[in-house]
Design an enzyme around this catalytic site. Structure first.
Site, PDB file in Angstrom:
ATOM      1  N   ASP A 173       2.025  -5.183   8.923  1.00  0.00           N
ATOM      2  CA  ASP A 173       0.991  -4.396   8.761  1.00  0.00           C
ATOM      3  C   ASP A 173      -0.502  -5.076   8.387  1.00  0.00           C
ATOM      4  OD1 ASP A 173      -0.969  -2.754   7.572  1.00  0.00           O
ATOM      5  OD2 ASP A 173       0.241  -1.466   6.687  1.00  0.00           O
TER       6      ASP A 173
ATOM      7  N   PHE B 208       0.853  -1.034   0.093  1.00  0.00           N
ATOM      8  CA  PHE B 208       0.036  -0.007   0.152  1.00  0.00           C
ATOM      9  C   PHE B 208       0.803   1.078   0.069  1.00  0.00           C
ATOM     10  CE2 PHE B 208      -2.834   3.109   1.838  1.00  0.00           C
ATOM     11  CZ  PHE B 208      -3.966   2.957   1.547  1.00  0.00           C
TER      12      PHE B 208
ATOM     13  N   TYR C  94     -10.504   1.094  10.932  1.00  0.00           N
ATOM     14  CA  TYR C  94     -11.813   1.386  10.054  1.00  0.00           C
ATOM     15  C   TYR C  94     -12.224   0.526   8.798  1.00  0.00           C
ATOM     16  CZ  TYR C  94      -8.218   3.672   7.356  1.00  0.00           C
ATOM     17  OH  TYR C  94      -7.273   4.126   6.371  1.00  0.00           O
ATOM     18  N   LYS C  95     -11.452  -0.541   8.905  1.00  0.00           N
ATOM     19  CA  LYS C  95     -11.809  -1.485   7.850  1.00  0.00           C
ATOM     20  C   LYS C  95     -12.677  -2.611   8.437  1.00  0.00           C
ATOM     21  CE  LYS C  95      -7.802   0.209   4.880  1.00  0.00           C
ATOM     22  NZ  LYS C  95      -6.459  -0.031   4.762  1.00  0.00           N
TER      23      LYS C  95
ATOM     24  N   ARG D  20     -12.183  -5.042  -6.608  1.00  0.00           N
ATOM     25  CA  ARG D  20     -11.745  -5.595  -5.407  1.00  0.00           C
ATOM     26  C   ARG D  20     -13.225  -5.729  -4.575  1.00  0.00           C
ATOM     27  NH1 ARG D  20      -8.109  -2.695  -0.798  1.00  0.00           N
ATOM     28  NH2 ARG D  20      -9.704  -1.356  -0.882  1.00  0.00           N
TER      29      ARG D  20
HETATM   30  C1  LIG Z   1      -5.739   1.219   4.599  1.00  0.00           C
HETATM   31  C2  LIG Z   1      -4.233   1.018   4.677  1.00  0.00           C
HETATM   32  C3  LIG Z   1      -3.544   2.053   5.358  1.00  0.00           C
HETATM   33  C4  LIG Z   1      -4.023   3.281   5.694  1.00  0.00           C
HETATM   34  O1  LIG Z   1      -3.434   4.168   6.475  1.00  0.00           O
HETATM   35  P1  LIG Z   1      -3.820   5.459   7.028  1.00  0.00           P
HETATM   36  O2  LIG Z   1      -2.577   6.046   7.555  1.00  0.00           O
HETATM   37  O3  LIG Z   1      -5.084   5.094   7.998  1.00  0.00           O
HETATM   38  O4  LIG Z   1      -4.179   6.298   6.008  1.00  0.00           O
HETATM   39  C5  LIG Z   1      -2.071   1.992   5.350  1.00  0.00           C
HETATM   40  N1  LIG Z   1      -1.367   0.657   4.973  1.00  0.00           N
HETATM   41  C6  LIG Z   1      -2.286  -0.311   4.335  1.00  0.00           C
HETATM   42  C7  LIG Z   1      -1.535  -1.540   4.189  1.00  0.00           C
HETATM   43  C8  LIG Z   1      -3.506  -0.203   4.382  1.00  0.00           C
HETATM   44  O5  LIG Z   1      -4.398  -1.084   3.858  1.00  0.00           O
END
Ligand SMILES: *Cc1c(COP(=O)(O)O)cnc(C)c1O
Length: 416
Positions: free
Chosen positions: A203, A130, A228-229, A375
């Site tokens: 992560d 990501f 939040y996911k 997705r």
């Molecule tokens: C959703 C996601 C993020 C989001 O990071 P934020 O700091 O909350 O914007 C980071 N890393 C991964 C792998 C994600 O899926």
């Protein structure tokens, strides 16, 4: 144990009726006519959240005012909620706090790990990470206080293992690839990394609460993730960071704010970190957002992650089987093998953006990730087998009807 996929819509309805997790759906607000396959991006609202937040705003803030830091437990929330999340990822209490964002927590973790391996100068990450993870690693490397180099899995070598050597300080990996849904073997990869003398940051954004994780048993050093996911904490709800107790004494990071101080209300002139996980806090926590996380964790109470994982695998298996039956040529990029996939199914399709837009108009909400990935997240807490059946029919119908020929489905919005 895997149960064969239902072979008809009626069989799906029968399976829903005996689903041991089926009743949890009532704990969420799912609008009529919506099949929500985007809980891996923003979880739906827990039904109790509105009351919890109203009470926090009207009573705790509106009436009790500053007294609520003590009387309503505001002060303890980052640690209390951290322990609740710790229970979902196999981390014993006192190793997890809820604070800041995943991006910021990753910065702290990477920094701390580099400082714990001062004689090493390489950070390994994934080319397909990501993007914020890569951007943050880049920034953390620049502020390490010594020149650091990056090696990317997928660009500089095919696996973590071949990139490991005595120069590697830390490896940052996502348990589940956000695009393809591919799942890494945390136990095996963590062991390889430790054998090379390096530290690991996992992560867990796309896995916390839907895939079993054993933070303590695998001696994971650091973990970060969103709330939040799949955790359903609400838009922009604060993230979590877990740090193994063994590192608490020595792990430091540059965001040394007063909430990470051993005695924040002593108002000392010099920074002295808290002895435990609280040293990873920075500033005043966002209480209202934390209450959303609290309500979301209440909605998870009473179900085991193992049961969620089992149902998730059945849902994704059914979806893949149905779209393969309906449109045999579709390119499913998510591994078919259950032990290799997370809780989503992704398809590469040239007109993916338009198809996702057309599906949303027909009530099936998924998302699109450039350049061509459709997705679909399958959150086992509130999705039914019949939803999966219907979603596959609608996807196949959109492709059969070549919806991309209609220009209104190709207008890109700011958030895809
Ligand atoms: C959703 C996601 C993020 C989001 O990071 P934020 O700091 O909350 O914007 C980071 N890393 C991964 C792998 C994600 O899926």
């Amino acid at each position: 144990m895997t149960v064969a996929s239902p072979v008809s819509r009626d069989a799906c309805i029968a399976r829903d009726a005996t689903d041991p997790i089926g009743a949890f759906r009532d704990r969420f607000v799912i609008p009529d006519g919506v099949i929500y396959l985007d809980g891996n991006s923003l979880g739906p609202m827990p039904r109790a959240a509105a009351n919890t937040l109203r009470r926090t705003i009207e009573q705790e803030w509106g009436h009790d005012l500053i007294r609520s830091w003590n009387s309503a437990g505001w002060f303890e929330m980052p640690l209390r909620l951290g322990d609740r999340i710790g229970a979902l990822i196999g981390a014993a209490p006192g190793q997890t706090v809820v604070c800041d964002t995943t991006s910021i927590n990753l910065y702290k973790a990477v920094h701390a790990a580099m400082a714990l391996r001062p004689a090493r100068d390489v950070v390994i990450a994934e080319a397909a990470s990501f993007p914020t993870d890569l951007y943050i690693i880049e920034g953390a490397m620049k502020s390490a206080g010594r020149p650091m180099q990056r090696r990317l899995v997928g660009a500089d070598g095919p696996t973590v293992e071949v990139l490991l050597d005595e120069r590697v300080a830390v490896v940052v990996l996502s348990q589940v690839d956000y695009r393809t849904g591919a799942l890494l073997d945390v136990a095996a990869v963590t062991e390889q990394i430790h054998k090379a003398g390096a530290l690991v940051v996992w992560d867990l954004c796309h896995s916390a609460s839907v895939i079993e994780i054993e933070f303590d048993r695998h001696a994971i050093d650091f973990a970060v993730g969103c709330t939040y996911k799949y955790l359903n904490g609400g838009p922009g709800s604060p993230a979590f960071i877990s740090v193994a107790t063994a590192h608490h004494g020595a792990a430091t990071h540059p965001l040394s704010g007063w909430w990470g101080h051993a005695a924040p209300f002593a108002f000392d002139r010099d920074f002295r970190p808290d002895a435990g996980i609280k040293r990873f806090l920075c500033g005043t926590p966002p209480i209202i957002s934390l209450r959303g996380v609290d309500a979301a964790l209440d909605a998870l109470a009473g179900v085991e992650v193992a049961a969620l994982r089992e149902k998730s695998l059945s849902l994704t298996e059914l979806f893949m089987a149905r779209i393969t039956a309906l449109r045999p040529g579709l390119d499913i990029v998510t591994p078919r093998e259950g032990s290799l996939r997370g809780s989503q199914v992704s398809l590469a399709f040239e007109h993916g953006y338009s198809v996702v837009q057309a599906m949303i108009e027909r009530g099936v909400i998924g998302d699109f990730r450039a350049p061509d990935i459709m997705r679909f997240g399958f959150a086992p807490l509130y999705l039914r087998f019949r939803d999966v059946w219907d979603a596959a029919e609608i996807l196949a119908g959109c492709i059969r009807d070549e919806v991309w020929r209609d220009p209104r489905y190709s207008q890109r919005l700011a958030v895809t």
